[in-house]
Design an enzyme around this catalytic site. Structure first.
Site, PDB file in Angstrom:
ATOM      1  CG  HIS A 113      -1.816   1.145   1.326  1.00  0.00           C
ATOM      2  ND1 HIS A 113      -3.005   1.193   0.616  1.00  0.00           N
ATOM      3  CD2 HIS A 113      -1.727   2.312   1.995  1.00  0.00           C
ATOM      4  CE1 HIS A 113      -3.602   2.347   0.853  1.00  0.00           C
ATOM      5  NE2 HIS A 113      -2.847   3.039   1.688  1.00  0.00           N
ATOM      6  CB  ALA A 177      10.260   3.369  -1.483  1.00  0.00           C
TER       7      ALA A 177
HETATM    8  C1  GRF Z   1       1.186   0.576  -6.309  1.00  0.00           C
HETATM    9  O1  GRF Z   1       1.385   1.907  -5.953  1.00  0.00           O
HETATM   10  C2  GRF Z   1       0.720  -0.224  -5.110  1.00  0.00           C
HETATM   11  O2  GRF Z   1       1.250   0.232  -3.912  1.00  0.00           O
HETATM   12  C3  GRF Z   1      -0.761   0.003  -5.134  1.00  0.00           C
HETATM   13  O3  GRF Z   1      -1.108   0.017  -6.492  1.00  0.00           O
HETATM   14  C4  GRF Z   1       0.020   0.414  -7.257  1.00  0.00           C
HETATM   15  C5  GRF Z   1       0.247  -0.689  -8.247  1.00  0.00           C
HETATM   16  O4  GRF Z   1       1.263  -0.391  -9.164  1.00  0.00           O
HETATM   17  N1  GRF Z   1      -1.427  -1.006  -4.338  1.00  0.00           N
HETATM   18  P1  GRF Z   1       1.902  -1.550 -10.040  1.00  0.00           P
HETATM   19  O5  GRF Z   1       0.743  -2.202 -10.819  1.00  0.00           O
HETATM   20  O6  GRF Z   1       2.563  -2.520  -9.136  1.00  0.00           O
HETATM   21  O7  GRF Z   1       2.852  -0.863 -10.976  1.00  0.00           O
END
Ligand code: GRF
Length: 219
Positions: A113, A177
């Site tokens: 998250h 990060a």
């Molecule tokens: C990330 O920011 C994650 O923390 C959130 O959704 C976004 C997904 O990005 N839960 P990705 O598909 O992994 O590039």
């Protein structure tokens, strides 16, 4: 050590950059997990094509084909068990899973998250952080429980908010990060160094605290 690696299914809905980081992390010889399959609820998720190019097993369980959450959840559960998964990593998976599903995977399903939980749950976390005027935000890897974004915290990365940040610029800094902390947290869980005890995550004594809470400028 591949025979002992924990088989992990990664669930995505979109671009899948965290899934890619998990796959890259699994290339390390001493990694404790392997990515057994990548499953998406959206057939057009960009990450799926990348995963198949890597030779990984992929599957789609399209939520639009199911009338209820329960039927979607059971189709998903069946696909996941077909891959022999021991762990599930949610990586930008945009469906809420029902309490039954979550209960069955208690202590074995992780999520990332983009905030320092318990601050800024839900969506638009970067704008929430900007609106609140915090100077540090970040990302959190946690076990999934029935209450959204409230499960036991495994690892966090702190990310500074810069003057003039937009939600986009902040998201990009946090994403870098995320790509470090998620593989590291999954390694700890798969290796038995981060365990759920009485609703909290306990790290074994050998775990380097700098691995579990870091600022990107450290690395
Ligand atoms: C990330 O920011 C994650 O923390 C959130 O959704 C976004 C997904 O990005 N839960 P990705 O598909 O992994 O590039």
């Amino acid at each position: 050590m591949s025979g002992q690696r924990k088989r992990t299914v990664v669930l995505i809905s979109g671009r899948g950059s965290n899934m890619m980081a998990l796959v890259e992390g699994a290339r390390a010889a001493d990694c404790t997990y392997e990515v057994a399959a990548v499953i998406s609820n959206r057939p057009d998720a960009a990450g799926l094509a990348w995963a198949s190019e890597q030779g990984l097993a992929t599957a789609v369980v399209d939520h639009r084909q199911f009338a209820t959450r329960a039927t979607f959840d059971s189709a998903l559960a069946e696909t996941i068990s077909g891959s022999g998964a021991e762990l599930i990593a949610l990586a930008g998976f945009m469906r809420i899973l029902g309490a039954d599903f979550v209960g069955r995977w208690h202590g074995r399903m992780l999520n990332i998250h983009p905030s320092l939980l318990p601050s800024f749950k839900g969506l638009d976390t970067h704008q929430q952080a900007l609106d609140a005027g915090v100077k540090i935000t970040g990302c959190t890897v946690h076990f999934v429980t029935a209450e959204m974004d409230a499960g036991p915290i495994i690892a966090q990365a702190a990310v500074p908010v810069a003057e003039g940040d937009t939600a986009e610029s902040l998201a990009a800094r946090i994403l870098a990060a995320e790509h470090r902390v998620y593989p590291m947290a999954l390694r700890l869980v798969a290796g038995g160094q981060a365990v759920l005890r009485d609703g909290r995550v306990v790290h074994s004594s050998g775990v380097n605290q700098g691995d579990v809470l870091f600022s990107p400028s450290d690395g």
